[in-house]
Design a protein around this motif. Structure first.
Motif, PDB file in Angstrom:
ATOM      1  N   ALA A   1       9.518 -10.235  -1.663  1.00 30.14           N
ATOM      2  CA  ALA A   1       8.365 -11.098  -1.920  1.00 30.14           C
ATOM      3  C   ALA A   1       8.273 -11.499  -3.388  1.00 30.14           C
ATOM      4  O   ALA A   1       7.487 -12.371  -3.738  1.00 30.14           O
ATOM      5  CB  ALA A   1       7.083 -10.393  -1.498  1.00 30.14           C
TER       6      ALA A   1
ATOM      7  N   GLN B   1      -0.577 -16.352  -8.099  1.00 24.22           N
ATOM      8  CA  GLN B   1       0.267 -15.157  -8.094  1.00 24.22           C
ATOM      9  C   GLN B   1      -0.544 -13.904  -8.417  1.00 24.22           C
ATOM     10  O   GLN B   1      -0.209 -12.817  -7.951  1.00 24.22           O
ATOM     11  CB  GLN B   1       1.452 -15.318  -9.040  1.00 24.22           C
TER      12      GLN B   1
ATOM     13  N   ASN C   1      -1.648 -12.907  -5.118  1.00 28.01           N
ATOM     14  CA  ASN C   1      -0.539 -12.365  -4.325  1.00 28.01           C
ATOM     15  C   ASN C   1      -0.099 -10.981  -4.782  1.00 28.01           C
ATOM     16  O   ASN C   1       0.194 -10.122  -3.950  1.00 28.01           O
ATOM     17  CB  ASN C   1       0.655 -13.318  -4.351  1.00 28.01           C
TER      18      ASN C   1
ATOM     19  N   LEU D   1       3.046  -5.349   0.995  1.00 26.06           N
ATOM     20  CA  LEU D   1       2.961  -5.979   2.323  1.00 26.06           C
ATOM     21  C   LEU D   1       4.311  -6.475   2.826  1.00 26.06           C
ATOM     22  O   LEU D   1       4.650  -6.303   3.985  1.00 26.06           O
ATOM     23  CB  LEU D   1       2.007  -7.176   2.288  1.00 26.06           C
ATOM     24  N   LEU D   2       5.052  -7.129   1.934  1.00 31.10           N
ATOM     25  CA  LEU D   2       6.260  -7.845   2.363  1.00 31.10           C
ATOM     26  C   LEU D   2       7.559  -7.270   1.822  1.00 31.10           C
ATOM     27  O   LEU D   2       8.632  -7.740   2.178  1.00 31.10           O
ATOM     28  CB  LEU D   2       6.153  -9.319   1.941  1.00 31.10           C
TER      29      LEU D   2
ATOM     30  N   ALA E   1      -3.739 -10.507   5.259  1.00 26.47           N
ATOM     31  CA  ALA E   1      -3.571 -11.337   4.075  1.00 26.47           C
ATOM     32  C   ALA E   1      -3.892 -12.801   4.357  1.00 26.47           C
ATOM     33  O   ALA E   1      -4.572 -13.461   3.586  1.00 26.47           O
ATOM     34  CB  ALA E   1      -2.148 -11.198   3.542  1.00 26.47           C
ATOM     35  N   TYR E   2      -3.424 -13.317   5.483  1.00 30.49           N
ATOM     36  CA  TYR E   2      -3.652 -14.726   5.819  1.00 30.49           C
ATOM     37  C   TYR E   2      -5.060 -15.002   6.310  1.00 30.49           C
ATOM     38  O   TYR E   2      -5.551 -16.123   6.212  1.00 30.49           O
ATOM     39  CB  TYR E   2      -2.633 -15.210   6.858  1.00 30.49           C
TER      40      TYR E   2
ATOM     41  N   ILE F   1      -3.745  -8.655  -3.200  1.00 30.12           N
ATOM     42  CA  ILE F   1      -3.249  -8.177  -1.890  1.00 30.12           C
ATOM     43  C   ILE F   1      -1.971  -7.356  -1.991  1.00 30.12           C
ATOM     44  O   ILE F   1      -1.493  -6.854  -0.994  1.00 30.12           O
ATOM     45  CB  ILE F   1      -3.041  -9.335  -0.888  1.00 30.12           C
ATOM     46  N   ASN F   2      -1.403  -7.233  -3.184  1.00 32.95           N
ATOM     47  CA  ASN F   2      -0.174  -6.462  -3.391  1.00 32.95           C
ATOM     48  C   ASN F   2       0.903  -6.869  -2.388  1.00 32.95           C
ATOM     49  O   ASN F   2       1.313  -6.095  -1.518  1.00 32.95           O
ATOM     50  CB  ASN F   2      -0.444  -4.961  -3.318  1.00 32.95           C
ATOM     51  N   SER F   3       1.358  -8.116  -2.530  1.00 32.04           N
ATOM     52  CA  SER F   3       2.337  -8.661  -1.583  1.00 32.04           C
ATOM     53  C   SER F   3       3.652  -7.885  -1.568  1.00 32.04           C
ATOM     54  O   SER F   3       4.359  -7.905  -0.563  1.00 32.04           O
ATOM     55  CB  SER F   3       2.597 -10.143  -1.876  1.00 32.04           C
TER      56      SER F   3
ATOM     57  N   ASP G   1      -0.234  -6.351   8.679  1.00 31.33           N
ATOM     58  CA  ASP G   1      -0.539  -6.455   7.255  1.00 31.33           C
ATOM     59  C   ASP G   1      -0.632  -7.913   6.821  1.00 31.33           C
ATOM     60  O   ASP G   1      -1.513  -8.293   6.052  1.00 31.33           O
ATOM     61  CB  ASP G   1       0.515  -5.733   6.415  1.00 31.33           C
ATOM     62  N   GLN G   2       0.291  -8.736   7.313  1.00 30.76           N
ATOM     63  CA  GLN G   2       0.285 -10.155   6.955  1.00 30.76           C
ATOM     64  C   GLN G   2      -0.909 -10.875   7.574  1.00 30.76           C
ATOM     65  O   GLN G   2      -1.462 -11.795   6.981  1.00 30.76           O
ATOM     66  CB  GLN G   2       1.589 -10.818   7.387  1.00 30.76           C
TER      67      GLN G   2
END
Length: 142
Positions: free
Chosen positions: A114, A97, A100, A109-110, A49-50, A104-106, A45-46
Motif C-alpha cells: 500500500a 495520504q 491513508n 490494512l493492506l 475504510a471505504y 486508517i493505517n493503510s 478491514d477495507q
C-alpha cells in the motif's frame, strides 16, 4: 526573461502526465460511485475504510486529481498558473495520504504494498511542480 521554445521532451511529458492525472480522476469517480453492495464485497478491514471516509479526505482527493489535471492543461496552454495549481494539488495529496497512513493505517490494512502507489503519486506530483517552476523560469510559460 526572453521566451525560449520548450525542449522537445516537454509536450510529450506533459501529455503523459495529463493521462496519469486523468487516470486519477477516473479512480476518484470510481470511488465516488462505490455502492454499499460493492463495498460489502471487499475484505472486512477495507470495508471499514471505504465506508467511513471523512468528507475532508474526499475533498482532498478531488482537489488532488482535478488540480493535477488542470495543472497539466495549464502547462499545455503555456500558462504560468501551472505552478500554483500543482502546489495546491500536492498539498491535497499530502492531506489525503495523512488520512491513508495515519488515520486508517493503510499499511496495516493492506500491507506494505500500500506504500508504493502513494509514494509514486507524491513523486510525480513533486516532479510536475518542479517542471512547472522550471518551465516558468525558462520562459516557456506566460
Amino acid at each position: 526573461m526572453s521566451a525560449t521554445p520548450p525542449k522537445n521532451w516537454f509536450k510529450p511529458t506533459v501529455w503523459a502526465a495529463l493521462v496519469w492525472n486523468l487516470l486519477g480522476v477516473i479512480a476518484f469517480i470510481i470511488q465516488m460511485m462505490m455502492t454499499p453492495e460493492m463495498i460489502s464485497k471487499l475484505p472486512l478491514d477495507q470495508q471499514a475504510a471505504y465506508s467511513n471516509i471523512p468528507i475532508w479526505s474526499t475533498i482532498a482527493f478531488a482537489i488532488a486529481v482535478l488540480g493535477g489535471t488542470l495543472g497539466c492543461l495549464f502547462l499545455l496552454a503555456k500558462n504560468s498558473l501551472a505552478a500554483p495549481t500543482f502546489t495546491l494539488s500536492l498539498g491535497a495529496i499530502l492531506i489525503q495520504q495523512y488520512y491513508n497512513f495515519v488515520v486508517i493505517n493503510s499499511i496495516e490494512l493492506l500491507g506494505a504494498s500500500a506504500v508504493f502507489m502513494p509514494i509514486f503519486v507524491i513523486i510525480i506530483a513533486v516532479a510536475l511542480l518542479y517542471l512547472s517552476i522550471k518551465a516558468k523560469q525558462q520562459g516557456w510559460l506566460q
